[in-house]
Scaffold this active site. Structure first.
Site, PDB file in Angstrom:
ATOM      1  NE  ARG A   1       6.071  14.413  55.578  1.00 42.54           N
ATOM      2  CZ  ARG A   1       5.190  15.130  54.901  1.00 42.54           C
ATOM      3  NH1 ARG A   1       4.444  16.043  55.505  1.00 42.54           N
ATOM      4  NH2 ARG A   1       4.999  14.898  53.607  1.00 42.54           N
ATOM      5  CG  ASP A   2       1.346  13.748  54.882  1.00 38.30           C
ATOM      6  OD1 ASP A   2       0.786  14.471  55.728  1.00 38.30           O
ATOM      7  OD2 ASP A   2       1.059  13.786  53.681  1.00 38.30           O
TER       8      ASP A   2
ATOM      9  CG  HIS B   1       1.598  13.563  48.514  1.00 42.60           C
ATOM     10  ND1 HIS B   1       2.561  13.130  49.389  1.00 42.60           N
ATOM     11  CD2 HIS B   1       0.580  14.009  49.287  1.00 42.60           C
ATOM     12  CE1 HIS B   1       2.145  13.295  50.632  1.00 42.60           C
ATOM     13  NE2 HIS B   1       0.940  13.837  50.592  1.00 42.60           N
TER      14      HIS B   1
ATOM     15  CG  HIS C   1      -3.713  14.444  51.120  1.00 43.81           C
ATOM     16  ND1 HIS C   1      -3.557  14.287  52.476  1.00 43.81           N
ATOM     17  CD2 HIS C   1      -2.458  14.641  50.641  1.00 43.81           C
ATOM     18  CE1 HIS C   1      -2.285  14.392  52.803  1.00 43.81           C
ATOM     19  NE2 HIS C   1      -1.592  14.604  51.695  1.00 43.81           N
TER      20      HIS C   1
ATOM     21  CB  CYS D   1      -1.869  20.063  55.007  1.00 42.88           C
ATOM     22  SG  CYS D   1      -1.048  21.655  55.282  1.00 42.88           S
TER      23      CYS D   1
ATOM     24  CG  ASN E   1      -1.228  11.006  53.023  1.00 41.08           C
ATOM     25  OD1 ASN E   1      -0.601  11.570  52.137  1.00 41.08           O
ATOM     26  ND2 ASN E   1      -1.109  11.339  54.301  1.00 41.08           N
TER      27      ASN E   1
END
Length: 296
Positions: free
Chosen positions: A15-16, A212, A214, A245, A254
């Site tokens: 997903r990300d 989470h 980054h 994002c 990430n």
């Protein structure tokens, strides 16, 4: 606080990691990506997002990806928790119909990022989250919450404890099962990560938190160590360090799952993940997407 003996690595690469890739990745390759992750021992995967295909074209095949993963041979999907991001209540309805185990809804700590990310005010997003929890009640679907820009906002800068705590409290009151604190813009430092988590865990002692991260490799791994020291037992990461994002210019990727797995192994923390297989998966993924985040 005490460092956990076992940590759940939640892979968010499908997903990300893929959402900002400019070339649309074929559905079959997305399913193959998840299969490789499961074969490497990953037990929780964020497989897609149920958002507007106009906003995030890469995720237009969400239902097809979930269906394909569910039918992987050997019952692989039945051994793991499959989750997806939902952008709004309609996304939650789609996720429920598709049959994912968990759905995560993101609310930013700042109004500026929340408007850019969702087109809504913070309270509007929290209202949608409350409706999502109510919709999921009585079904197998678990609703999680994630606080974006918890450690710093690219539009505002510093984010205060009160702003983060306000969103966390609203999520917990709504009935979410877990709250992820996201360094969405890659602005956090190790002392800040430990400090915020330590304060939030005192304010909400019964709340399960996830982290989470980054940003640059050295910083994200240092931030991870401090998160562990604060007591976090769930870490979200993306194989190959992909992601970022789409509503933050030049957003950092990430923290890489393979590096997280290797670090945790060296610290003597159990994950059940084969870091060598993740390295192989990352190499395969580079061949699929091209250079960093899909660049030639």
């Amino acid at each position: 606080m005490r460092r956990p003996q076992e940590v759940l690595i939640r892979e968010v690469g499908p997903r990300d990691g893929l959402q900002g890739i400019p070339r649309v990745i074929p559905t079959a390759q997305k399913i193959a990506f998840v299969e490789k992750l499961l074969l490497a021992g990953i037990k929780a995967v964020e497989v897609t997002s149920f958002v507007s295909p106009r906003a995030v074209p890469q995720m237009a095949d969400a239902e097809e990806v979930v269906a394909g993963v569910r039918h992987l041979p050997g019952g692989l999907a039945q051994k793991a928790t499959l989750s997806a991001l939902a952008g709004n209540l309609r996304g939650v309805e789609r996720a429920l119909a598709a049959g994912v185990d968990e759905v995560v809804m993101v609310v930013s700590a700042t109004a500026e990022h929340n408007r850019a990310n969702t087109g809504m005010e913070v309270e509007q997003s929290l209202s949608q989250l409350r409706e999502a929890v109510a919709l999921a009640r009585g079904t197998p679907l678990v609703v999680r919450g994630a606080v974006a820009v918890a450690f710093g906002c690219p539009y505002r800068g510093e984010v205060g404890l009160a702003e983060v705590a306000r969103v966390v409290e609203a999520m917990l009151e709504a009935g979410v099962r877990e709250v992820t604190l996201a360094d969405t813009a890659g602005l956090a430092g190790p002392r800040q990560v430990y400090g915020l988590l330590e304060k939030l865990m005192r304010l909400f002692p019964e709340a399960p938190f996830a982290l989470h991260l980054h940003g640059a490799r050295e910083v994200t791994l240092a931030n991870l160590v401090e998160g562990l020291r604060a007591g976090v037992g769930v870490v979200e990461s993306a194989t190959g360090g992909l992601g970022g994002c789409p509503f933050i210019p030049a957003a950092p990727g990430n923290v890489a799952t393979e590096e997280v797995a290797e670090l945790l192994a060296r610290l003597g923390i159990k994950t059940g993940v084969d870091a060598g297989k993740l390295r192989e998966c990352a190499a395969w993924l580079r061949g699929v997407v091209g250079g960093p985040n899909g660049t030639p």
